[in-house]
Motif scaffolding. Structure first.
Motif, PDB file in Angstrom:
ATOM      1  N   LYS A 218       0.835  -1.205   0.000  1.00  0.00           N
ATOM      2  CA  LYS A 218       0.000   0.000   0.000  1.00  0.00           C
ATOM      3  C   LYS A 218       0.865   1.249   0.000  1.00  0.00           C
ATOM      4  CE  LYS A 218      -3.771   2.207   2.543  1.00  0.00           C
ATOM      5  NZ  LYS A 218      -4.679   2.115   3.720  1.00  0.00           N
TER       6      LYS A 218
ATOM      7  N   GLU B   4       0.936   4.270  -2.773  1.00  0.00           N
ATOM      8  CA  GLU B   4       0.692   5.664  -2.381  1.00  0.00           C
ATOM      9  C   GLU B   4       1.801   6.575  -2.887  1.00  0.00           C
ATOM     10  OE1 GLU B   4       0.319   5.487   1.840  1.00  0.00           O
ATOM     11  OE2 GLU B   4      -1.790   4.905   1.800  1.00  0.00           O
TER      12      GLU B   4
ATOM     13  N   PRO C 279      -0.355   8.136  -6.229  1.00  0.00           N
ATOM     14  CA  PRO C 279      -1.074   8.627  -5.047  1.00  0.00           C
ATOM     15  C   PRO C 279      -2.573   8.871  -5.253  1.00  0.00           C
ATOM     16  CG  PRO C 279       0.310  10.344  -5.995  1.00  0.00           C
ATOM     17  CD  PRO C 279       0.700   9.070  -6.650  1.00  0.00           C
TER      18      PRO C 279
END
Length: 295
Positions: free
Chosen positions: A81, A85, A89
């Motif tokens: 994750k 990101e 993003p």
């Protein structure tokens, strides 16, 4: 005199009869001997045929080394994750590629558009594809097939139409062998910085495509920064492959002696074998998020 003559005649007759009987007795013996001889030849032929069949069945069948990895991880979960990101993003979720068999072919893509209005936008596109090869007596071991595909994948990634300033470099610490390729692709929306990392771990080839662009007047992202992120994603994807097969230590190993130093084939889209066209595509008509996602 007459009696003597009769006796001699009887003796001669007896001798002739004796000879006839001896010859008659010899005939069955000869026939029996001939029959035995014939049976012996037939048995010998049967034995030879049986021995030949046994020899043929005993000869080893063609064999090939079993493939090390038997499955692939879930492609949209191959990256952490935190990595997603950092790289994409604005992406809400990944789009899994179509595959007839997710154990041999899998892929996932993400796109991100950070729209700052009149100040411009930052676009990012990320794709991870994985291809696993089974060992086959006609095509060879899975490892060998993966090496061949790896070589083609890198070669094709260096020959994308319209690519400017293509460069490649080896990548250490990512599977058995890995190569990074970068180039620029100029479009009307801006200059897209394409980064591709092709890696092989055992009988699996992982391809990471990552590109970015500054749109609507925003600054062009740093190719070095994008490449650093692409290498990070490739290392994670390779590790995910190893962990899915219960071999977590393989992902970060140094290149093996069998690893070829030359590079191989172009990025594949999703789970496809074909070179990815989307890997170098930015927004095609506008800088809107919708058009960027389609590109």
């Amino acid at each position: 005199m007459q009696r003597r003559a009769q006796r001699e005649e009887r003796d001669q007759r007896a001798k002739r009869l004796s000879r006839v009987l001896v010859c008659a007795a010899a005939v069955p013996v000869m026939l029996v001997a001939a029959g035995c001889s014939s049976d012996s030849g037939s048995g010998e032929s049967t034995d030879k045929a049986a021995n030949a069949a046994a020899s043929a069945s005993a000869s080893p069948s063609p064999t090939v080394e079993a493939a090390a990895y038997s499955k692939l991880p879930e492609p949209c979960k191959a990256l952490s994750k935190k990595t997603l990101e950092d790289l994409v993003p604005e992406s809400k979720s990944g789009k899994e590629g179509k595959s007839d068999d997710v154990s041999t072919r899998a892929g996932c893509s993400w796109d991100s558009l950070d729209n700052n209005g009149v100040k411009g936008s930052q676009f990012r596109w990320l794709n991870v594809s994985m291809l696993r090869f089974e060992s086959d007596v006609t095509r060879g071991s899975g490892d060998k097939q993966a090496q061949e595909f790896y070589a083609k994948q890198v070669q094709e990634s260096q020959a994308v139409e319209g690519a400017k300033g293509a460069k490649s470099e080896p990548v250490s610490g990512t599977g058995d062998q890995a190569t990074a390729v970068r180039y620029d692709l100029k479009k009307k929306e801006g200059t897209f910085k394409q980064q591709t990392v092709v890696a092989r771990v055992e009988n699996v080839v992982v391809t990471v495509d990552y590109n970015g662009a500054g749109l609507a007047g925003d600054k062009t992202p740093s190719a070095d920064d994008l490449m650093k992120d692409a290498k990070k994603a490739a290392k994670e994807a390779v590790k995910a492959v190893s962990e899915a097969n219960g071999a977590g230590g393989k992902a970060g190993s140094a290149p093996s002696e069998s690893a070829s130093g030359s590079a191989s084939k172009s990025p594949s889209k999703g789970a496809s074998n074909e070179p990815s066209k989307g890997a170098t595509d930015g927004p095609s008509k506008s800088a809107s998020k919708e058009s960027a996602a389609k590109s």
